[in-house]
Motif scaffolding. Structure first.
Motif, PDB file in Angstrom:
ATOM      1  N   SER A  74      15.129  -4.189  -6.247  1.00  0.00           N
ATOM      2  CA  SER A  74      14.210  -3.234  -6.863  1.00  0.00           C
ATOM      3  C   SER A  74      12.836  -3.108  -6.917  1.00  0.00           C
ATOM      4  O   SER A  74      12.157  -2.270  -6.538  1.00  0.00           O
ATOM      5  CB  SER A  74      14.881  -2.764  -8.282  1.00  0.00           C
ATOM      6  N   ALA A  75      12.389  -4.229  -7.041  1.00  0.00           N
ATOM      7  CA  ALA A  75      11.151  -4.395  -6.917  1.00  0.00           C
ATOM      8  C   ALA A  75      10.395  -4.341  -5.386  1.00  0.00           C
ATOM      9  O   ALA A  75       9.197  -3.646  -5.175  1.00  0.00           O
ATOM     10  CB  ALA A  75      10.335  -5.796  -7.479  1.00  0.00           C
ATOM     11  N   ALA A  76      11.186  -4.677  -4.525  1.00  0.00           N
ATOM     12  CA  ALA A  76      10.532  -4.456  -3.081  1.00  0.00           C
ATOM     13  C   ALA A  76      10.597  -2.864  -2.781  1.00  0.00           C
ATOM     14  O   ALA A  76       9.797  -2.601  -1.939  1.00  0.00           O
ATOM     15  CB  ALA A  76      11.553  -5.010  -2.175  1.00  0.00           C
ATOM     16  N   LEU A  77      11.380  -2.133  -3.392  1.00  0.00           N
ATOM     17  CA  LEU A  77      11.521  -0.794  -3.059  1.00  0.00           C
ATOM     18  C   LEU A  77      10.074  -0.043  -3.674  1.00  0.00           C
ATOM     19  O   LEU A  77       9.873   1.087  -3.207  1.00  0.00           O
ATOM     20  CB  LEU A  77      12.673   0.135  -3.715  1.00  0.00           C
ATOM     21  N   LYS A  78       9.372  -0.792  -4.470  1.00  0.00           N
ATOM     22  CA  LYS A  78       8.384  -0.151  -5.029  1.00  0.00           C
ATOM     23  C   LYS A  78       6.981  -0.558  -4.334  1.00  0.00           C
ATOM     24  O   LYS A  78       6.005  -0.132  -4.407  1.00  0.00           O
ATOM     25  CB  LYS A  78       8.170  -0.773  -6.397  1.00  0.00           C
ATOM     26  N   ILE A  79       7.182  -1.052  -3.184  1.00  0.00           N
ATOM     27  CA  ILE A  79       6.173  -1.373  -2.522  1.00  0.00           C
ATOM     28  C   ILE A  79       5.726  -0.423  -1.407  1.00  0.00           C
ATOM     29  O   ILE A  79       6.518   0.253  -1.102  1.00  0.00           O
ATOM     30  CB  ILE A  79       6.453  -2.780  -1.199  1.00  0.00           C
ATOM     31  N   PRO A  80       4.286  -0.252  -1.541  1.00  0.00           N
ATOM     32  CA  PRO A  80       3.852   1.051  -0.797  1.00  0.00           C
ATOM     33  C   PRO A  80       3.818   1.184   0.694  1.00  0.00           C
ATOM     34  O   PRO A  80       3.460   2.127   1.085  1.00  0.00           O
ATOM     35  CB  PRO A  80       2.368   1.072  -1.319  1.00  0.00           C
ATOM     36  N   VAL A  81       4.527   0.132   1.243  1.00  0.00           N
ATOM     37  CA  VAL A  81       4.588   0.091   2.877  1.00  0.00           C
ATOM     38  C   VAL A  81       6.085   0.725   2.940  1.00  0.00           C
ATOM     39  O   VAL A  81       6.860   0.367   2.791  1.00  0.00           O
ATOM     40  CB  VAL A  81       4.396  -1.269   3.563  1.00  0.00           C
ATOM     41  N   PRO A  82       6.018   1.831   3.576  1.00  0.00           N
ATOM     42  CA  PRO A  82       7.159   2.893   3.779  1.00  0.00           C
ATOM     43  C   PRO A  82       8.285   2.122   4.311  1.00  0.00           C
ATOM     44  O   PRO A  82       9.557   1.912   3.925  1.00  0.00           O
ATOM     45  CB  PRO A  82       6.728   3.945   4.692  1.00  0.00           C
ATOM     46  N   LEU A  83       8.145   1.727   5.773  1.00  0.00           N
ATOM     47  CA  LEU A  83       9.543   0.941   6.237  1.00  0.00           C
ATOM     48  C   LEU A  83       9.806  -0.402   5.555  1.00  0.00           C
ATOM     49  O   LEU A  83      11.044  -0.944   5.310  1.00  0.00           O
ATOM     50  CB  LEU A  83       9.310   0.641   7.687  1.00  0.00           C
ATOM     51  N   PHE A  84       8.725  -1.333   5.323  1.00  0.00           N
ATOM     52  CA  PHE A  84       8.967  -2.567   4.682  1.00  0.00           C
ATOM     53  C   PHE A  84       9.551  -2.648   3.454  1.00  0.00           C
ATOM     54  O   PHE A  84      10.419  -3.434   3.241  1.00  0.00           O
ATOM     55  CB  PHE A  84       7.715  -3.323   4.805  1.00  0.00           C
ATOM     56  N   ASN A  85       9.372  -1.475   2.866  1.00  0.00           N
ATOM     57  CA  ASN A  85       9.927  -1.626   1.149  1.00  0.00           C
ATOM     58  C   ASN A  85      11.442  -1.367   1.527  1.00  0.00           C
ATOM     59  O   ASN A  85      12.209  -1.867   0.551  1.00  0.00           O
ATOM     60  CB  ASN A  85       9.479  -0.575   0.488  1.00  0.00           C
ATOM     61  N   LEU A  86      11.740  -0.460   2.283  1.00  0.00           N
ATOM     62  CA  LEU A  86      13.247  -0.436   2.446  1.00  0.00           C
ATOM     63  C   LEU A  86      14.254  -1.584   3.194  1.00  0.00           C
ATOM     64  O   LEU A  86      15.044  -1.800   2.700  1.00  0.00           O
ATOM     65  CB  LEU A  86      13.509   1.104   3.470  1.00  0.00           C
TER      66      LEU A  86
END
Length: 164
Positions: A74-86
């Motif tokens: 859930s924390a990774a989904l908030k990373i501002p890099v579009p593909l990386f967070n998913l």
């Protein structure tokens, strides 16, 4: 054939085997409880006790690890890099599901094994075999998990005859 009489520990008189007090001197008689522990299933096998402990210990670790991956996902989904967070979030969620599931299975197996139930042995064997199969996918990182699951399989197999 059992004895029908015994001797008083104080005066030495022969008395009934069931006597609580000596009829001659009045001394209270010592009584001993004798337990037969040779019956099958009355005692927990050392192998089953260790397997129950290991299942419980690793079940707690797997469950906590799975919750950790859910948190990081859930924390990774908030990373501002579009593909990386998913990708990072999906990877964490994919890792979290089997860890939580195996953690719960191992905890159930541990409680049932502690009660010497065959169902606990079956759950422990299934969980360990699946754990080894999944661990082989992550082989270099999961060597301890594979080894621990193999040990649980050996312990449950060695103590199988004591399970009810």
């Amino acid at each position: 054939m059992g004895r029908k009489s015994k001797f008083c520990h104080k005066c030495g008189s022969e008395i009934s085997i069931d006597a609580k007090f000596c009829p001659v001197c009045g001394a209270r008689q010592l009584t001993f409880e004798v337990y037969d522990i040779s019956e099958k299933g009355e005692r927990r096998s050392v192998y089953i006790g260790i397997a129950a402990f290991m299942s419980g210990f690793f079940g707690v670790l797997e469950f906590i690890g799975g919750l950790g991956f859910l948190f990081f996902g859930s924390a990774a989904l908030k990373i501002p890099v579009p593909l990386f967070n998913l990708l990072a979030g999906a990877m964490c969620y994919i890792l979290a599901f089997p860890l939580v599931l195996f953690g719960i299975l191992d905890l159930i197996a541990a409680f049932l094994l502690w009660d010497c139930k065959k169902s606990g042995g079956i759950i422990a064997l299934i969980s360990s075999i699946l754990g080894i199969m999944i661990g082989l996918l992550w082989f270099p990182l999961s060597i301890i998990d594979i080894f621990a699951n193999f040990i649980v399989i050996l312990l449950v197999s060695a103590g199988w005859s004591t399970l009810k």
